[in-house]
Write a protein that holds these residues in place. Structure first.
Motif, PDB file in Angstrom:
ATOM      1  N   GLU A  48       0.834  -1.201   0.000  1.00 64.84           N
ATOM      2  CA  GLU A  48       0.000   0.000   0.000  1.00 64.84           C
ATOM      3  C   GLU A  48       0.870   1.253   0.000  1.00 64.84           C
ATOM      4  O   GLU A  48       1.927   1.302   0.645  1.00 64.84           O
ATOM      5  N   GLU A  49       0.388   2.286  -0.714  1.00 64.10           N
ATOM      6  CA  GLU A  49       1.084   3.569  -0.723  1.00 64.10           C
ATOM      7  C   GLU A  49       0.710   4.366   0.514  1.00 64.10           C
ATOM      8  O   GLU A  49      -0.336   4.145   1.131  1.00 64.10           O
ATOM      9  N   GLU A  50       1.582   5.294   0.862  1.00 64.54           N
ATOM     10  CA  GLU A  50       1.294   6.145   2.012  1.00 64.54           C
ATOM     11  C   GLU A  50       0.069   6.987   1.719  1.00 64.54           C
ATOM     12  O   GLU A  50      -0.116   7.498   0.619  1.00 64.54           O
ATOM     13  N   GLY A  51      -0.759   7.159   2.697  1.00 67.19           N
ATOM     14  CA  GLY A  51      -1.988   7.922   2.519  1.00 67.19           C
ATOM     15  C   GLY A  51      -2.396   8.581   3.805  1.00 67.19           C
ATOM     16  O   GLY A  51      -1.578   8.818   4.712  1.00 67.19           O
ATOM     17  N   VAL A  52      -3.673   8.864   3.861  1.00 66.77           N
ATOM     18  CA  VAL A  52      -4.207   9.569   5.029  1.00 66.77           C
ATOM     19  C   VAL A  52      -4.171   8.632   6.229  1.00 66.77           C
ATOM     20  O   VAL A  52      -4.124   7.401   6.106  1.00 66.77           O
ATOM     21  N   CYS A  53      -4.187   9.216   7.397  1.00 64.54           N
ATOM     22  CA  CYS A  53      -4.230   8.473   8.651  1.00 64.54           C
ATOM     23  C   CYS A  53      -5.212   9.161   9.586  1.00 64.54           C
ATOM     24  O   CYS A  53      -5.648  10.293   9.331  1.00 64.54           O
ATOM     25  N   CYS A  54      -5.542   8.491  10.640  1.00 63.33           N
ATOM     26  CA  CYS A  54      -6.511   9.048  11.589  1.00 63.33           C
ATOM     27  C   CYS A  54      -6.113   8.669  13.000  1.00 63.33           C
ATOM     28  O   CYS A  54      -5.389   7.690  13.223  1.00 63.33           O
ATOM     29  N   GLY A  55      -6.585   9.478  13.930  1.00 60.72           N
ATOM     30  CA  GLY A  55      -6.272   9.223  15.330  1.00 60.72           C
ATOM     31  C   GLY A  55      -7.506   9.413  16.201  1.00 60.72           C
ATOM     32  O   GLY A  55      -8.238  10.398  16.041  1.00 60.72           O
ATOM     33  N   ARG A  56      -7.720   8.469  17.080  1.00 57.05           N
ATOM     34  CA  ARG A  56      -8.851   8.554  18.018  1.00 57.05           C
ATOM     35  C   ARG A  56      -8.283   8.461  19.424  1.00 57.05           C
ATOM     36  O   ARG A  56      -7.612   7.487  19.776  1.00 57.05           O
ATOM     37  N   PHE A  57      -8.565   9.508  20.195  1.00 61.57           N
ATOM     38  CA  PHE A  57      -8.083   9.570  21.571  1.00 61.57           C
ATOM     39  C   PHE A  57      -9.283   9.898  22.454  1.00 61.57           C
ATOM     40  O   PHE A  57      -9.462  11.039  22.917  1.00 61.57           O
ATOM     41  N   THR A  58     -10.130   8.939  22.653  1.00 64.91           N
ATOM     42  CA  THR A  58     -11.382   9.167  23.379  1.00 64.91           C
ATOM     43  C   THR A  58     -11.258   8.656  24.806  1.00 64.91           C
ATOM     44  O   THR A  58     -10.624   7.630  25.077  1.00 64.91           O
ATOM     45  N   GLY A  59     -11.876   9.417  25.716  1.00 67.35           N
ATOM     46  CA  GLY A  59     -11.892   9.008  27.118  1.00 67.35           C
ATOM     47  C   GLY A  59     -10.528   8.948  27.737  1.00 67.35           C
ATOM     48  O   GLY A  59     -10.286   8.118  28.611  1.00 67.35           O
ATOM     49  N   CYS A  60      -9.614   9.850  27.316  1.00 67.99           N
ATOM     50  CA  CYS A  60      -8.239   9.810  27.809  1.00 67.99           C
ATOM     51  C   CYS A  60      -7.938  10.907  28.819  1.00 67.99           C
ATOM     52  O   CYS A  60      -6.760  11.186  29.121  1.00 67.99           O
ATOM     53  N   SER A  61      -8.967  11.593  29.316  1.00 65.17           N
ATOM     54  CA  SER A  61      -8.815  12.648  30.340  1.00 65.17           C
ATOM     55  C   SER A  61      -7.943  13.794  29.845  1.00 65.17           C
ATOM     56  O   SER A  61      -7.188  14.418  30.618  1.00 65.17           O
ATOM     57  N   LEU A  62      -8.001  14.105  28.560  1.00 63.48           N
ATOM     58  CA  LEU A  62      -7.235  15.234  28.018  1.00 63.48           C
ATOM     59  C   LEU A  62      -7.894  16.548  28.420  1.00 63.48           C
ATOM     60  O   LEU A  62      -9.115  16.702  28.346  1.00 63.48           O
ATOM     61  N   SER A  63      -7.068  17.501  28.842  1.00 64.90           N
ATOM     62  CA  SER A  63      -7.572  18.827  29.267  1.00 64.90           C
ATOM     63  C   SER A  63      -6.823  19.926  28.518  1.00 64.90           C
ATOM     64  O   SER A  63      -6.084  19.658  27.573  1.00 64.90           O
TER      65      SER A  63
END
Length: 1405
Positions: free
Chosen positions: A1213-1228
């Motif tokens: 596969e060629e390099e393409g878009v990526c995604c990130g999910r950081f849910t419920g991680c107590s980020l402030s």
């Protein structure tokens, strides 16, 4: 003239009376015996002149008092041929109180001699009243012998003559036929168990009178309890013993004493043994103490008989049992007169607890057919009607069943004696159909011809009823009017005896000749007397339970009263009752209808077994077909009878009722004492479908009677005979009868202590029972050789489907072929040949011989037997003693025995060395599907599959493989076998030999190996990893619970490189769960290396290798940096694609950094998953940085700091878009800048999900400020971050600085959503949707300012934002925008309003 004649004042009348009685001295003797039971008639009066003897006897009668004298005069007038003028004169002068002179002289007063027991004159001397005299032994012995002779003489005088009453045959009192006596032993530890008795019956059905006492036992109390229902002859037997002793037949006893509890109950004070023997029975002429000492010394030769123990006064008072019962208890337990013999008679019921546990129990079971015939022969001896009586009994089945009760047999003979001369043969069926009419005919037979004394019968019935109600069976002269006493004496309805209530206190008592007669007369009074209405009558129609009640110690006296009432309710009895009722037929009919109505109500109720029997008796007595039909149809389908005695009459009555039933019924007799000839009562009962007996009382005689009844039960399908004492003789009768019952489906002979040969005789009938489905021979203790013979029967009999033997269990299950009725009626040999032919074609046999002590030589014989038999469904030899050699033989023979499902050799002493032999033995067995060996759990089980089909030709096989290309992987067929060697203590030293033995099994299909629960350790795991390639392609390998260290576990990862079949490795370190698995959908045909010869197969293998990832799941493992480094280094050589799943309690930042740093070294990695693993707050930043450091990462998914997943691109596969999910991680707010800086390193983010964190308004403001730096091209999700209207307004104000935003939506209601959609290029038009924002008035100005500055905003939608008309007007007035199209929509719930265009703006409300 004698003094009494002078006192009576009528010389002529007295002389006439003397002359009249002189003509019939025998009649006068009989009346003397009746009114003075203890009078000596012969001993001292033989030499007197006949007239003087009559005068002496009249004097004795007269001194008894007015009641006795008047009763005697009434008897004279009733029974003798007295001239009318003399009869009138006698009755008028002597028959009433005013005719009796009370002033007698000294010679007329009551003399002590007339009251002495048995008429023996003796001076009265109370025990212990005289001082002890010193006598020599010779004198003492002479006194004792003199007393013993006196005792025997008195008994001889008592039984010397029995004079019949009027109209009775001489044999009426002379006939005695002993009933069936059966000795039993019962536990008397508790009163309940004592009586109902779970009894162990000896094989012999009969016990003679001499066998009642075992004189060989000389220690401890010796007690015999004689149990029998009413009418069985208990009292008669007690007197018979006394008579036999008097005649010298019971020489083992020097002294015999007979007491009746009905008389002893009248004693109110405590007695000593000497008072019991001497004051209440017979006193010595002198020196009581010397005689008692002799009896005490020779107590083992003394027999005490107590008649009617069930009549003992109970329940006990507050001070304990009564005086007589206390004395009886001490005699039974040996504390008084130790060593004496005690015999008690009783009806079955709750007996006193004083009976010792070792008491001998003897059951009286009445008459069987031969005894009835013997009694009739004796009764009618030398009479012409004897043959007629026998014919009547043979033709009248109901009368014959009634005669099973000895008392009823006597009544029946008396009735036949009366009826036969005047009636044609066969009339007994109509005249004697039941017990009630039997008694009715007896009353008619005892009455004068053509004259029925109605008033006397009813008056005597009233006395009988009063006695039943008060529990009274003994009456005195004051209780019964003299005419009634005379009437009872004349018609043999009353009997008399001397009642001793203490020293010198004796009087004459009267009782009905039998308790059942008292009940019958009471029923007559209730039905015919005008004093009784029908409401009072119905209160007596009740059903009595025969079960022992803890609260009911004494049995009732009116057990037969409801039965007699039901019998009198018969239409046949109406003329008789109407005559008694002086012609009041309407009243009698109303009472009869009331009784029938009560029985109808009882018939529809749910009743216990004893009450069902009582109801059947009542219904059968009524002779009402409609009532009988109602009762029969109301009986339940399952009718149990548990733990109460049943007689032949009971079963005959039940059979009579069942004749009116259409539906089948199941009868279950469990623990019921049954008479040996009881089954004869079931002859011809076609309604019985299931018949079960469970009783230790059932012996050979019972089996013989049952064998005669079975062929007559046409609907019988199940026969059970369990817990009996049947021997070979009894079984032989049943074996002959069973083939005559072809409809039988189940037969049970459980727990009968049958011998081996008897069991073999029983199974010989299997071919002759075409519908049999089950034969139960459990609990019969057979030997191994017999068991093998039974196995041969199972193999050869075409209908046997299973033989199950386990310890005490032995059961044959059969599957008869479907046959028509015509086929069942053919000859047995034809049926057998047909069955064998059908069985050979389709039969499969299950053989379970568990815990049967089979050894190696038995296994050899069994193998030879099974090789000749049909296909085997299952063979279970668990729990035997085959050991290694026997298990090897069975394993080798498995392929030849055609076992379809299972071979079980568990618990046979197999060792580790034997495991290798078994594996080698089954290596060539194509049908073996699974082998499970666990030496710790003693398990050795072989599971088989159906035999494989013949191999197809090359072209067909190639076409088959090509067709697999069109199937999904989950649809591909499976072919595998499992070898489970668990908990066998296997070590590293055993592996090489095991693998050699297993090598032969690998070519037969995909192999599942299970080595769990052994002791391989690290060395064994390493050695096994070296040996695995030699085993070929495995489907799975289980190495759980083998004590592996972490290094050994991680070393197994190398197997991914060395084993092509390994696709998944699951490791749970703490729980020691280690499982290596292959591809579930692969087949042996391409895993064995033979597939590459075919192009289609080679193409398919390449396709599968590219598509199916390998997976490593490592959980419950301490993931420290060194371990992770080693793991990743090991995985470098693993072929891809690879999925790595890790799980631990907590993963430190250092370990996570180490893992992420190793990712570039694993180009084949397609998935990294950290599940149920605690991560630090720093982990989101480490994972976000991975998006830029590792270009192969296309998605990072972190949830709640416990679940993290990294998805990787393949090398193609060629390099393409990526995604990130950081849910419920107590980020402030403090984390926003760092996270945005890390995300800004990515080239293209299609999605960023920061929902369910703790950003708040400040964090959101900071994020919106950093947003231009982050290259998001898709969606930014900030939902559930605790934001307010402030964030919505700031979003509006920020839109001009975010040119790539194309749409944003905010919902501050329950949805709590905040989403911003981006595009790759700048957007000229933007859309903003605000929902449930609840703007306040102070927010209107900021909203207007933001709208004025956001020139790219082309559409604003406000939904339920709490803006009224006033706030909307202010908002419109403050918005300043250049000319152009701008849409403002205000949505309220269920309403939308469109306003006109104004100033280039379009407003929608």
């Amino acid at each position: 003239m004698d003094p009494v004649g002078l006192q009576l004042g009528n010389k002529n009348l007295w002389s006439c009376l003397v002359r009249l009685l002189t003509k019939d001295p025998e009649w006068l003797n009989a009346k003397m015996k009746f009114f003075l039971p203890n009078t000596d008639l012969d001993s001292r009066n033989e030499t007197l002149d006949p007239e003087q003897r009559v005068i002496l006897q009249l004097n004795k009668l007269h001194v008894q008092g007015s009641d006795t004298w008047q009763s005697f005069i009434h008897c004279v007038c009733m029974q003798l041929e007295v001239p009318l003028d003399l009869e009138v004169l006698l009755l008028s002068t002597f028959g009433y109180d005013d005719g009796f002179t009370s002033q007698l002289g000294a010679e007329g007063k009551s003399q002590p001699e007339s009251q002495l027991h048995h008429g023996l004159k003796r001076p009265h001397q109370s025990c212990g009243s005289s001082p002890r005299r010193k006598q020599c032994k010779k004198q003492q012995l002479e006194l004792a012998k003199k007393y013993l002779q006196l005792l025997r003489t008195s008994a001889q005088q008592r039984y010397r003559s029995q004079i019949p009453g009027s109209g009775q045959p001489h044999a009426f009192h002379q006939v005695y036929v002993p009933p069936i006596l059966r000795r039993a032993t019962a536990s008397l530890d508790t009163p309940e168990g004592a009586i109902m008795g779970d009894v162990k019956v000896e094989d012999g059905a009969d016990v003679s009178i001499s066998d009642l006492f075992n004189t060989r036992v000389n220690k401890g109390p010796r007690v015999t309890v004689l149990l029998g229902k009413a009418g069985m002859g208990k009292t008669t037997l007690a007197h018979r013993l006394c008579q036999k002793w008097a005649e010298g037949h019971l020489n083992c006893f020097q002294a015999l004493f007979l007491f009746e509890f009905r008389q002893l109950n009248l004693i109110t004070r405590f007695l000593t043994p000497s008072e019991l023997l001497f004051d209440l029975y017979l006193s010595p002429e002198s020196d009581h103490d010397t005689v008692f000492q002799y009896l005490e010394k020779n107590a083992d030769q003394v027999l005490l008989i107590f008649d009617g123990l069930d009549e003992a006064l109970q329940p006990m008072g507050p001070d304990g049992p009564g005086p007589v019962l206390t004395l009886f208890s001490h005699l039974c337990n040996g504390t008084l007169l130790p060593g004496c013999r005690v015999m008690a008679t009783s009806r079955p019921g709750k007996l006193p607890a004083c009976l010792p546990a070792e008491a001998a129990m003897v059951h009286m079971l009445g008459f069987d057919g031969p005894r009835v015939e013997e009694y009739v022969n004796h009764f009618f001896s030398a009479q012409p009607s004897r043959e007629g009586a026998l014919v009547e009994l043979q033709t009248n089945g109901r009368l014959r069943s009634l005669c099973a009760v000895p008392a009823l047999c006597q009544v029946a003979c008396l009735c036949l004696h009366h009826l036969l001369p005047d009636h044609a043969p066969g009339q007994s069926v109509a005249l004697l159909p039941n017990m009630t009419q039997l008694y009715m005919q007896m009353v008619l037979a005892l009455s004068p011809p053509g004259h029925l004394p109605t008033s006397s019968l009813l008056d005597l019935g009233e006395v009988a009823l009063r006695g039943l109600e008060t529990g009274k069976v003994i009456f005195y002269a004051k209780d019964i009017a003299p005419p009634l006493i005379a009437f009872g004496a004349t018609h043999s309805l009353l009997t008399s005896f001397c009642v001793c209530t203490g020293p010198g206190h004796q009087q004459t008592g009267y009782a009905f000749t039998h308790l059942s007669l008292q009940e019958f007369l009471a029923a007559l009074h209730l039905m015919a007397s005008p004093k009784v209405n029908k409401d009072t009558l119905t209160q007596y129609v009740t059903l009595h339970s025969r079960w022992v009640q803890r609260t009911k110690a004494r049995l009732g006296l009116s057990d037969h009263l409801p039965t007699f009432l039901a019998g009198l309710a018969s239409c046949t009895c109406r003329p008789f009752l109407s005559h008694l009722a002086q012609g009041n037929e309407d009243c009698v009919g109303a009472k009869q209808a009331a009784v029938v109505q009560v029985l109808k109500k009882l018939a529809t109720r749910k009743l216990t077994g004893p009450k069902v029997v009582e109801l059947c008796h009542c219904v059968d007595e009524t002779q009402e077909p409609e009532l009988a039909s109602l009762t029969a149809q109301s009986l339940p389908y399952q009718l149990p009878f548990h733990n109460f005695p049943l007689t032949c009459t009971d079963l005959a009555t039940l059979t009579n009722i069942l004749e009116h039933r259409e539906a089948p019924i199941h009868l279950d007799f469990d623990g019921c004492p049954l008479e040996p000839h009881c089954p004869e009562a079931l002859v011809g009962c076609g309604q019985i479908e299931n018949l079960s007996f469970k009783s230790r009382k059932c012996g050979d005689a019972f089996a013989e009677a049952l064998s005669r009844s079975l062929p007559t039960m046409g609907r019988l399908q199940m026969l059970g005979l369990a817990g009996s004492k049947i021997t070979a003789r009894g079984i032989s009768h049943l074996v002959k009868a069973l083939p005559l019952c072809p409809q039988l489906k189940e037969v049970s002979f459980r727990d009968n202590q049958l011998s081996d040969q008897v069991v073999l005789n029983i199974v010989e009938v299997l071919p002759h029972l075409p519908r049999l489905r089950k034969l139960d021979l459990s609990s019969n203790s057979i030997c191994v050789s017999t068991l093998l013979c039974l196995a041969r029967v199972a193999v050869t009999c075409p209908t046997v489907r299973m033989l199950q033997a386990r310890e005490a269990d032995l059961i044959f299950l059969l599957s008869p072929p479907t046959e028509t009725t015509a086929e069942l009626q053919r000859a047995p040999d034809l049926q057998e040949s047909d069955g064998q032919r059908k069985g050979a074609q389709s039969r499969s046999l299950t053989l379970r011989l568990q815990k049967c002590q089979l050894q190696v030589h038995d296994a050899e014989a069994l193998i030879a037997l099974l090789q000749e038999g049909p296909h085997l469904e299952e063979v279970d030899l668990s729990g035997n003693q085959l050991e290694d050699e026997g298990c090897r033989l069975m394993a080798e023979a498995a392929s030849q025995l055609h076992i379809a499902r299972k071979l079980d050799l568990s618990n046979n002493g197999l060792s580790v060395a034997g495991v290798h032999c078994v594996l080698r033995a089954v290596s060539a067995c194509w049908t073996l599907a699974e082998l499970h060996i666990s030496l710790q759990h003693k398990t050795v089980i072989f599971m088989f599959a159906q035999e494989p089909e013949e191999q197809k030709g090359p072209q067909e096989r190639a076409a088959f493989l090509d067709s697999l290309m069109l199937q999904m992987p989950s649809e591909l067929p499976l072919s595998s076998r499992r070898m489970r060697l668990t908990h066998c203590g296997l070590q590293e030293k055993h592996l090489e030999q095991l693998c050699k033995a297993l090598g032969g099994s690998c070519h037969l299909g995909h192999l599942h190996l299970d080595f769990s629960g052994n002791a391989l350790g690290d060395e064994g795991a390493a050695r096994l990893a070296q040996l695995l390639p030699g085993l070929g392609a495995l489907q799975s390998l289980n190495l759980s619970e083998n004590g592996l260290s972490l290094d050994a576990v991680l070393g197994l990862v190398r197997c991914f490189s060395t084993l092509q079949w390994l696709f998944r490795l699951d490791i749970s370190f703490e729980s020691q769960h280690i499982l290596l698995r292959g591809d579930k959908t692969s087949r042996d045909m391409w895993a064995t290396g033979s597939l590459p010869d075919f192009p289609a197969a080679a193409k398919f293998l390449g396709f599968r290798q590219r598509c199916i990832p390998r997976s490593l799941c490592l959980s419950e493992c301490p993931l420290e940096p060194p371990s992770l480094t080693r793991l990743c280094a090991t995985l470098k050589d693993c072929p891809g694609p690879l999925e790595l799943q890790l799980s631990c309690e907590f993963l430190s930042d250092q370990s996570l950094e180490t893992l992420l740093d190793c990712l570039p070294q694993l180009p084949q990695l397609s998935l990294l998953q950290l599940s149920q693993t605690g991560l630090s707050p720093k982990s989101p930043f480490l994972l976000a940085n991975t998006l830029s450091l590792c270009p192969r990462v296309k998605k990072v998914d972190l949830r709640s700091l416990h679940h993290a997943t990294l998805h990787f691109r393949s090398n193609e596969e060629e390099e393409g878009v990526c995604c990130g999910r950081f849910t419920g991680c107590s980020l402030s707010q403090e984390h926003v800048e760092s996270l945005c800086w890390l995300l800004s390193k990515c080239k293209d983010l299609s999605q960023v999900d920061l929902s369910a964190n703790l950003l708040g308004d400040s964090g959101l403001r900071c994020l919106l400020e950093c947003l231009p730096q982050v290259p998001i091209s898709g969606l930014l999700d900030l939902s559930h971050n605790s934001i307010s209207q402030e964030s919505a307004l700031y979003l509006l104000e920020t839109l001009p600085s975010c040119p790539r935003v194309r749409e944003a939506s905010v919902n501050l209601g329950s949805e709590q959503s905040f989403r911003i959609h981006f595009s790759r290029e700048d957007q000229a038009g933007k859309t903003l949707r605000l929902s449930e924002c609840s703007f306040r008035p102070e927010h209107v100005s900021r909203l207007a300012t933001g709208l004025s500055k956001s020139l790219q905003l082309t559409e604003l939608t406000l939904t339920q934002c709490c803006l009224g008309q006033k706030q909307l007007a202010i908002l419109l007035s403050l918005v300043g925008r250049p000319a152009g199209l701008f849409s403002l929509r205000l949505h309220k719930a269920h309403r939308e309003t469109v306003l006109p265009h104004t100033g280039g703006l379009c407003f929608g409300i």
